[in-house]
Design a protein around this motif. Structure first.
Motif, PDB file in Angstrom:
ATOM      1  N   GLY A   1      48.162  38.936  47.538  1.00 30.03           N
ATOM      2  CA  GLY A   1      47.339  39.841  46.491  1.00 30.03           C
ATOM      3  C   GLY A   1      48.504  39.998  45.246  1.00 30.03           C
ATOM      4  O   GLY A   1      47.992  40.139  43.995  1.00 30.03           O
TER       5      GLY A   1
ATOM      6  N   THR B   1      44.057  45.776  46.242  1.00 37.61           N
ATOM      7  CA  THR B   1      42.794  45.034  45.750  1.00 37.61           C
ATOM      8  C   THR B   1      42.441  45.999  44.507  1.00 37.61           C
ATOM      9  O   THR B   1      41.821  45.476  43.303  1.00 37.61           O
ATOM     10  CB  THR B   1      41.628  44.982  46.625  1.00 37.61           C
ATOM     11  OG1 THR B   1      42.085  43.981  47.652  1.00 37.61           O
ATOM     12  CG2 THR B   1      40.372  44.530  46.017  1.00 37.61           C
TER      13      THR B   1
ATOM     14  N   ALA C   1      41.521  35.617  47.950  1.00 33.46           N
ATOM     15  CA  ALA C   1      40.739  36.631  48.042  1.00 33.46           C
ATOM     16  C   ALA C   1      40.489  36.898  49.746  1.00 33.46           C
ATOM     17  O   ALA C   1      40.197  37.883  50.065  1.00 33.46           O
ATOM     18  CB  ALA C   1      39.416  36.395  47.445  1.00 33.46           C
TER      19      ALA C   1
ATOM     20  N   LEU D   1      36.345  41.428  46.242  1.00 35.47           N
ATOM     21  CA  LEU D   1      36.607  40.267  46.748  1.00 35.47           C
ATOM     22  C   LEU D   1      35.636  39.125  47.181  1.00 35.47           C
ATOM     23  O   LEU D   1      35.934  38.074  46.922  1.00 35.47           O
ATOM     24  CB  LEU D   1      37.601  40.592  48.117  1.00 35.47           C
ATOM     25  CG  LEU D   1      38.700  41.599  48.022  1.00 35.47           C
ATOM     26  CD1 LEU D   1      39.520  41.894  49.377  1.00 35.47           C
ATOM     27  CD2 LEU D   1      39.718  40.741  46.937  1.00 35.47           C
TER      28      LEU D   1
ATOM     29  N   ALA E   1      35.864  35.449  48.434  1.00 38.15           N
ATOM     30  CA  ALA E   1      36.100  35.453  49.995  1.00 38.15           C
ATOM     31  C   ALA E   1      35.320  35.410  50.694  1.00 38.15           C
ATOM     32  O   ALA E   1      33.934  35.842  50.723  1.00 38.15           O
ATOM     33  CB  ALA E   1      36.698  36.950  50.018  1.00 38.15           C
TER      34      ALA E   1
END
Length: 664
Positions: free
Chosen positions: A372, A484, A501, A530, A535
């Motif tokens: 990330g 995140t 993600a 996400l 995701a």
């Protein structure tokens, strides 16, 4: 040489001379022709031989008695020498049985005979196995019969019995007077205590407005009464911060009481819906008050970094922890995340390149956080790399997916490659780790002067110092959750590719056990963000899927569990290759009724690993900190070098007993 061998050799020597004399006489007789003379000579030989046998037996007995007397005198001198030694001394056999002790030790035993007893009955700290292997040759500050001793161990080989047989000699050095004198000097010193109310703002917000003044007054009164009980000087220098100075003997008393102010403050109730908790840092043993204040500041930062509601006592390299019974409270404000995000963005923009590194045996939270952060840095058009020494089973599925992606073609580098790409303006970002013993490579850390830490674990005493930015938030479910949040403040319109993600969501799922543990409002907000970026929860499920043989192995591990006081301890098969199995087995054990905490021991490559899990009533972090590990109240781990599984189990059981005793 034994005394029997010596006597036999001596008698053989005497007999050999007699035999030679008789042979010479017989040779002379052979050349004599007169039979009368021969008969007389033979008769004389017979009589002489008869007299010799009688004389020889008598002489042999006398000589044997002399030898016995000499050996007895030697033994007496040896025994007397040890008996008169000023230091208390005892002899042990290899099985730990006491076979002899001197007069000095007898006086301290007050005529209580210990011959035939095992050393463990006398000195609980003594480990006979470590002594025989040469791993432990002394014990410091051992309390024995109301005195304090330094104990020294010597191994003597007894060749008279067996070349492989060892005799263990234990000597006691009485240091009670020295210790008491040092304690008197130290107790006269002044120590510094810093107290901070962890959650004053949150507590006040949950209290009705007309009751807030009463709540603040009750908190002040409780802390001031505590200071008076310590005969301490106290000053309040902020709305929620206090500084105290008191004699060190009072700190010693508080340590014995386990700083019960932590429990007292929780009982403050003036309409508040949240419990009031404290973080306390104590500095003691310094050369002056300024150094004690420095120790106290570090100690309080440690207490805050570990989630609050605890006291940390620091004296030079020694750090002790008290409390930490409550779970971390989620901070509902995102102000700190925004500030850290902007500061990190500036550091990245000022850097020539960025290197991201995690911990040993990376899991999905570590890899997800790294991916990330990597994605965000690349979107800022900055050169970036992830240090990955060796792939591990826990992250292999995700690494295989990234290998198929051209965007990650040259992303992963090994430790040796860092030297070639690092320069003075390079930035090192450590994710999911903050301590020296767990980071992938301290050698790499030492290369950099510009370091950032992003982690969610409770701070340990060996945390990496000298960082430019440290974002350690123990309330967070995972480092993936922190990343995140940060990327939403670092980039105006953050975009993550689907695989990135998924990696972050997998990291959150791993550390929350699919949103069961340490899950707050912000955890779901991060997961929702996400999910909007693509995701797929099914992909996350695939990451954690496993082969049948692994499932069977985990079941075999659970079969070995021994349960005592609601705590299960299990051991893995020797030399397992899957480093994730111990943690998975520990999680599975918590599904069994009656088990409040679980530990799984595994021998992996060069070290022995222990994974700990808890439902919350038992603090596995505190237990594994005794073994040099760390983590959270419900999830922790430790790595022990130079010990096999059985030895590690013994150390773990001792740590569990110590924890349970402190909780009584």
């Amino acid at each position: 040489m034994s005394k029997e061998n010596f006597k036999e050799m001596l008698f053989n020597f005497i007999k050999s001379k007699i035999v030679i004399t008789i042979l010479v006489i017989l040779l002379v007789v052979f050349f004599i022709k007169d039979m009368l003379i021969v008969s007389n000579i033979l008769l004389l030989i017979y009589v002489a031989a008869l007299l010799y046998i009688i004389f020889d037996n008598s002489k042999k007995d006398n000589f044997s008695n002399k030898i016995e007397n000499i050996i007895h005198k030697v033994d007496t001198v040896k025994s007397t020498a040890f008996s008169k030694v000023h230091f208390p001394t005892m002899f042990l056999l290899e099985n730990g049985e006491v076979i002899w002790y001197n007069e000095s030790l007898a006086l301290r035993l007050e005529n209580n005979d210990i011959v035939g007893k095992n050393i463990k009955e006398i000195i609980k700290e003594f480990n006979i196995k470590l002594a025989l292997e040469g791993k432990r040759s002394e014990y410091k500050n051992v309390v024995f019969k109301d005195r304090i001793y330094d104990i020294y161990i010597s191994i003597i080989q007894d060749y008279e019995i067996n070349e492989d047989n060892n005799l263990i000699v234990i000597s006691f050095d009485d240091i009670t007077d020295n210790v008491n004198l040092i304690n008197q000097i130290n107790n006269a010193k002044e120590s510094v205590m810093l107290i901070e109310v962890d959650n004053l703002d949150e507590v006040i917000k949950t209290t009705e407005e007309d009751l807030r003044p009463q709540l603040i007054a009750d908190i002040d009164r409780t802390i001031n009464n505590y200071a008076n009980s310590l005969k301490a000087l106290i000053r309040k220098y902020s709305s929620n911060k206090y500084v105290l100075t008191t004699k060190d003997v009072n700190i010693e008393t508080e340590m014995n009481k386990k700083f019960d102010i932590l429990d007292t403050i929780r009982e403050v109730s003036s309409g508040n819906k949240l419990t009031v908790t404290l973080s306390i840092g104590v500095g003691r043993g310094g050369e002056n008050p300024a150094q004690n204040h420095e120790f106290a500041t570090i100690a309080k930062d440690l207490a805050l970094g570990r989630g609050g509601d605890q006291c940390v006592v620091k004296s030079f390299e020694k750090v002790s922890f008290y409390g930490g019974k409550t779970k971390e409270v989620e901070k509902r404000t995102k102000v700190r995340a925004r500030v850290i995000g902007h500061a990190l963005l500036e550091l990245i923009n000022e850097s020539s390149n960025v290197i991201i590194m995690g911990h040993h045996n990376p899991d999905m939270d570590c890899l997800g956080a790294a991916i990330g952060m990597y994605s965000t840095i690349r979107s800022l058009n900055k050169e970036c790399y992830i240090v990955m020494d060796e792939p591990h089973d826990a992250v292999q599925y995700m690494l295989d997916r990234l290998d198929e992606d051209d965007n990650y073609k040259d992303t992963f580098i090994n430790i040796n490659a860092v030297k070639n790409i690092k320069n003075d303006k390079s930035l090192l970002i450590l994710v999911d780790v903050h301590n020296e013993s767990y980071v992938l490579s301290m050698e790499v850390v030492d290369y950099f002067s510009r370091i950032v830490i992003i982690d969610h674990h409770r701070k340990t005493k060996d945390f990496i110092q000298g960082t430019m930015l440290s974002y350690v938030e123990t309330y967070a479910s995972s480092t993936s959750e922190l990343i995140t949040e940060l990327i939403q403040y670092m980039v105006e319109k953050p975009k993550l590719r689907e695989v990135e993600a998924v990696a972050l969501l997998a990291g959150i799922c791993l550390d929350t056990k699919n949103f069961c543990f340490k899950t707050g409002v912000r955890t779901f907000e991060a997961a929702a963000f996400l999910r909007r970026l693509g995701a797929d929860t099914v992909d996350v499920k695939r990451i954690f899927s496993e082969a049948l043989d692994i499932y069977i192995t985990r079941a075999d591990i659970i079969k070995t569990a021994k349960v005592k006081s609601g705590i299960a301890v299990a051991k893995c098969p020797p030399e397992i290759s899957n480093s994730v199995l111990p943690a998975q087995a520990a999680d599975e054990l918590l599904n069994i009724t009656g088990i409040q905490a679980s530990f799984v021991i595994a021998k992996i490559e060069e070290g022995t690993y222990i994974s700990g899990r808890s439902l919350g009533e038992i603090n596995v972090q505190v237990i594994l900190e005794y073994l040099g590990g760390g983590g959270h109240l419900t999830m922790a781990a430790a790595r022990i070098k130079d010990y096999n599984q059985d030895e590690a189990e013994e150390l773990l059981n001792d740590a569990i007993e110590k924890y349970l005793r402190k909780g009584e």
